[in-house]
Write a protein that holds these residues in place. Sequence first.
Motif, PDB file in Angstrom:
ATOM      1  N   GLN A   1       0.980  -0.892  -0.150  1.00  0.00           N
ATOM      2  CA  GLN A   1       0.250  -0.151  -0.341  1.00  0.00           C
ATOM      3  C   GLN A   1       1.202   1.066  -0.292  1.00  0.00           C
ATOM      4  N   VAL A   2       1.023   1.868  -1.199  1.00  0.00           N
ATOM      5  CA  VAL A   2       1.722   3.283  -1.257  1.00  0.00           C
ATOM      6  C   VAL A   2       1.092   4.418  -1.144  1.00  0.00           C
ATOM      7  N   PRO A   3       1.019   5.379   0.582  1.00  0.00           N
ATOM      8  CA  PRO A   3       0.791   6.311   0.389  1.00  0.00           C
ATOM      9  C   PRO A   3       1.135   7.729  -0.914  1.00  0.00           C
ATOM     10  N   VAL A   4      -0.283   8.063  -0.868  1.00  0.00           N
ATOM     11  CA  VAL A   4      -0.343   9.099  -2.376  1.00  0.00           C
ATOM     12  C   VAL A   4      -0.740   9.923  -1.702  1.00  0.00           C
ATOM     13  N   GLY A   5      -1.426  10.618  -2.392  1.00  0.00           N
ATOM     14  CA  GLY A   5      -1.926  12.121  -2.134  1.00  0.00           C
ATOM     15  C   GLY A   5      -3.774  11.749  -1.449  1.00  0.00           C
ATOM     16  N   VAL A   6      -4.516  13.525  -0.868  1.00  0.00           N
ATOM     17  CA  VAL A   6      -5.775  13.290  -0.534  1.00  0.00           C
ATOM     18  C   VAL A   6      -6.607  12.849  -1.746  1.00  0.00           C
TER      19      VAL A   6
END
Length: 322
Positions: free
Chosen positions: A130-135
């Motif tokens: 799971q890759v954190p990205v923008g909102v």
Amino acid sequence: MRGLIIACAVFAADIARASDGYEVYVSNEKDATISVIDSDKLAVVRTFSVGKRPRGITFAKNFQEFFVCASDENAVQVFDVGGRLLHNLPSGEDPEQFALSPDGKRLYVANEDDALTTVIDVATRQVLHQVPVGVEPEGMAVSPDNSLVAATSETTNMVHFIDAKTHEVVANILVDARPRHVEFSPDGRKLWVSSEIGGTAAVIDVATRTIERTISFSPPGVEHDSVQPVGILLTQDGGTAFVALGPANRVAVIDTKTYTITNYLPVGQRVWHLALAPDGQRLFTTNGASGDVTVIDVKTLRPIKSIKVGRYPWGVAVRHLN
């Protein structure tokens, strides 16, 4: 005997026509159904139920199964082409759109509520990363060489490039307000991004990771606030881009060599997404507010039929039958 020969010839011709045909699957967001359009009849021939609020839809590499984002079920559902639910994939919260890797092994899912891109192994049905990205991520695309993943974040107003091997974000590119959809060119050199509130489409050079061109739209007789680009689709040769302009009820036609808008095509109300026939001769658009699909002849750039489907059609994918 002569009658038998003729009957066999007719049957063989029917089989040949079927093998050359295709079907168009449309996700109906409000009805939680899939409408199946036959390419010869240009009519809905099957409708079946799926999970709540279906949006993104795509086929497996064998075209015998398809994936659909059931956003309100917090799942990516996998069905056979007859509408039988096979299983759910662990997609994360509120899946909106996804992209299948070119080899068909991994599914990249945008999780709007969690600001994540979830990477799923299709065969094992396991979450790999799971890759954190923008909102509020939504748009997803994988490069043709399977090396790069692109994700949009609607509230952060960015496109994120993710390395497909390391699953690390390697670039963040600011675009206009509320980017909704991303599409790689067939050669993988450009990335097209629609910005719904900005009313534009950006073309990013993948090698330099910079915006090469920003295209604005002004359909004649349409208020500027109604121009809200979402879906983008490029022809197989990469020479033409089609952009769905939302409540403008138009699809823009763009020459990708000159970035010139050559036409605006009238379609149904609140056009969302687009799909091309396997031979590239027809374009299908999902029109949410009018509950129909517009069929466009690509050669003449003329709408040829409107097909009624379910309520608020959103996603669309083409199933090859041969």
